[in-house]
Design a protein around this motif. Sequence first.
Motif, PDB file in Angstrom:
ATOM      1  N   ALA A   1       0.837  -1.178   0.000  1.00 25.67           N
ATOM      2  CA  ALA A   1       0.000   0.000   0.000  1.00 25.67           C
ATOM      3  C   ALA A   1       0.885   1.246   0.000  1.00 25.67           C
ATOM      4  CB  ALA A   1      -0.916  -0.001   1.213  1.00 25.67           C
ATOM      5  N   ARG A   2       0.342   2.301  -0.586  1.00 26.53           N
ATOM      6  CA  ARG A   2       1.126   3.518  -0.762  1.00 26.53           C
ATOM      7  C   ARG A   2       1.584   4.105   0.576  1.00 26.53           C
ATOM      8  NH1 ARG A   2      -1.324   9.036  -3.368  1.00 26.53           N
ATOM      9  NH2 ARG A   2       0.595  10.208  -3.558  1.00 26.53           N
ATOM     10  N   ALA A   3       0.651   4.229   1.540  1.00 21.24           N
ATOM     11  CA  ALA A   3       0.996   4.832   2.820  1.00 21.24           C
ATOM     12  C   ALA A   3       2.023   3.997   3.569  1.00 21.24           C
ATOM     13  CB  ALA A   3      -0.263   5.015   3.672  1.00 21.24           C
ATOM     14  N   ALA A   4       1.849   2.671   3.552  1.00 20.77           N
ATOM     15  CA  ALA A   4       2.811   1.789   4.223  1.00 20.77           C
ATOM     16  C   ALA A   4       4.187   1.914   3.592  1.00 20.77           C
ATOM     17  CB  ALA A   4       2.321   0.341   4.167  1.00 20.77           C
ATOM     18  N   GLY A   5       4.237   2.061   2.277  1.00 23.92           N
ATOM     19  CA  GLY A   5       5.514   2.228   1.593  1.00 23.92           C
ATOM     20  C   GLY A   5       6.207   3.527   1.977  1.00 23.92           C
ATOM     21  N   LEU A   6       5.425   4.614   2.125  1.00 27.55           N
ATOM     22  CA  LEU A   6       6.001   5.885   2.557  1.00 27.55           C
ATOM     23  C   LEU A   6       6.603   5.762   3.956  1.00 27.55           C
ATOM     24  CD1 LEU A   6       3.262   8.419   1.359  1.00 27.55           C
ATOM     25  CD2 LEU A   6       5.579   8.203   0.448  1.00 27.55           C
ATOM     26  N   ILE A   7       5.881   5.087   4.841  1.00 33.20           N
ATOM     27  CA  ILE A   7       6.362   4.912   6.213  1.00 33.20           C
ATOM     28  C   ILE A   7       7.631   4.079   6.238  1.00 33.20           C
ATOM     29  CG2 ILE A   7       5.835   3.783   8.414  1.00 33.20           C
ATOM     30  CD1 ILE A   7       2.942   4.716   8.059  1.00 33.20           C
TER      31      ILE A   7
ATOM     32  N   ALA B   1      -4.897  -2.732   4.740  1.00 39.68           N
ATOM     33  CA  ALA B   1      -5.032  -2.173   6.077  1.00 39.68           C
ATOM     34  C   ALA B   1      -4.091  -2.851   7.059  1.00 39.68           C
ATOM     35  CB  ALA B   1      -6.474  -2.324   6.558  1.00 39.68           C
ATOM     36  N   GLU B   2      -3.970  -4.145   6.955  1.00 43.60           N
ATOM     37  CA  GLU B   2      -3.073  -4.852   7.861  1.00 43.60           C
ATOM     38  C   GLU B   2      -1.627  -4.427   7.629  1.00 43.60           C
ATOM     39  OE1 GLU B   2      -2.040  -7.133  11.005  1.00 43.60           O
ATOM     40  OE2 GLU B   2      -4.038  -6.557  10.303  1.00 43.60           O
ATOM     41  N   GLN B   3      -1.262  -4.261   6.370  1.00 42.50           N
ATOM     42  CA  GLN B   3       0.082  -3.794   6.043  1.00 42.50           C
ATOM     43  C   GLN B   3       0.312  -2.397   6.608  1.00 42.50           C
ATOM     44  OE1 GLN B   3       0.819  -3.416   1.843  1.00 42.50           O
ATOM     45  NE2 GLN B   3       3.024  -3.122   2.101  1.00 42.50           N
ATOM     46  N   PHE B   4      -0.694  -1.520   6.461  1.00 43.08           N
ATOM     47  CA  PHE B   4      -0.565  -0.162   6.975  1.00 43.08           C
ATOM     48  C   PHE B   4      -0.466  -0.157   8.497  1.00 43.08           C
ATOM     49  CE2 PHE B   4      -2.618   3.551   8.859  1.00 43.08           C
ATOM     50  CZ  PHE B   4      -1.749   4.533   8.416  1.00 43.08           C
TER      51      PHE B   4
ATOM     52  N   ALA C   1       2.539   0.966  13.482  1.00 39.69           N
ATOM     53  CA  ALA C   1       3.002   0.551  14.808  1.00 39.69           C
ATOM     54  C   ALA C   1       4.520   0.450  14.843  1.00 39.69           C
ATOM     55  CB  ALA C   1       2.368  -0.787  15.188  1.00 39.69           C
ATOM     56  N   GLY C   2       5.119  -0.039  13.761  1.00 39.78           N
ATOM     57  CA  GLY C   2       6.565  -0.140  13.698  1.00 39.78           C
ATOM     58  C   GLY C   2       7.240   1.213  13.723  1.00 39.78           C
ATOM     59  N   LEU C   3       6.672   2.168  13.007  1.00 38.54           N
ATOM     60  CA  LEU C   3       7.234   3.520  12.989  1.00 38.54           C
ATOM     61  C   LEU C   3       7.159   4.164  14.365  1.00 38.54           C
ATOM     62  CD1 LEU C   3       8.263   6.123  11.583  1.00 38.54           C
ATOM     63  CD2 LEU C   3       5.855   6.667  11.119  1.00 38.54           C
TER      64      LEU C   3
END
Length: 247
Positions: free
Chosen positions: A1-7, A114-117, A122-124
């Motif tokens: 997902a785009r947001a997860a990739g940015l994070i 959503a799970e990926q995000f 949480a990791g960030l």
Amino acid sequence: ARAAGLIQGLRESGGGGVVGSGGGWPCGLPPRVGLDSEWKATLNGGGRPASTLQLGWYGGLIVVDLFWLARHRPDPESRDRATDVLVGGTADVSADVACAVGSAEDGDAEGQAAEQFSQALAGLLADDRVVKLGFDFSGDVRKLRGSQPALSDLFRTVRPIVDVQALNAAALAAGAASGASDPGSGRAGASSKSLSGAAQRWLGRGVDKAQRMTDWERRPLGRAQLEYAALDSLVLVAIFEAVAKVS
């Protein structure tokens, strides 16, 4: 997902350094992200749950719809279920704004996103390599932990946090004690304890707070609300860097 990739990109920019270890980052500053949240204002000043979470840095801006995320994310005891969320873009600002919002359709694909995000977020928040910048953010953290039981595990660990409000106050006090001039000592609102006052002092321009009292529980959020929310987090990064230059 785009947001997860940015994070993930933000986290990887930290290299092997740990905040407080004293080395490894360009210009001596670790990777940093501004955090903020919004909720509907009430006459008594409390009671409403957090509606959005904003993350801002020079590589991206993310606005997370916490209502939708909580509605479709299972409680912590059944965390293996998926969360429905749609990651999309919004707001014409200087960096990409990825708005994480929900969708009742295509649940399987969106649940995986959503799970990926959620894992990325949480990791960030727990990543010692990335400084989290907030403005009196301890109150936001308490609100985020208590507002949505289904999301409480995401905000269990938030570290390290730098309070930009306290940083601004300390810089103001240090400047007054030394008699030295600072970039904002003569600007209107420079001594304010508000985010807009801190921005006026260090950046030469305050923050338009007109959207603060709008309805943050309305869906969809308006374009002006999204821009306000996203930029409220990004300005924390700019203030932090401005203070660091003269400290």
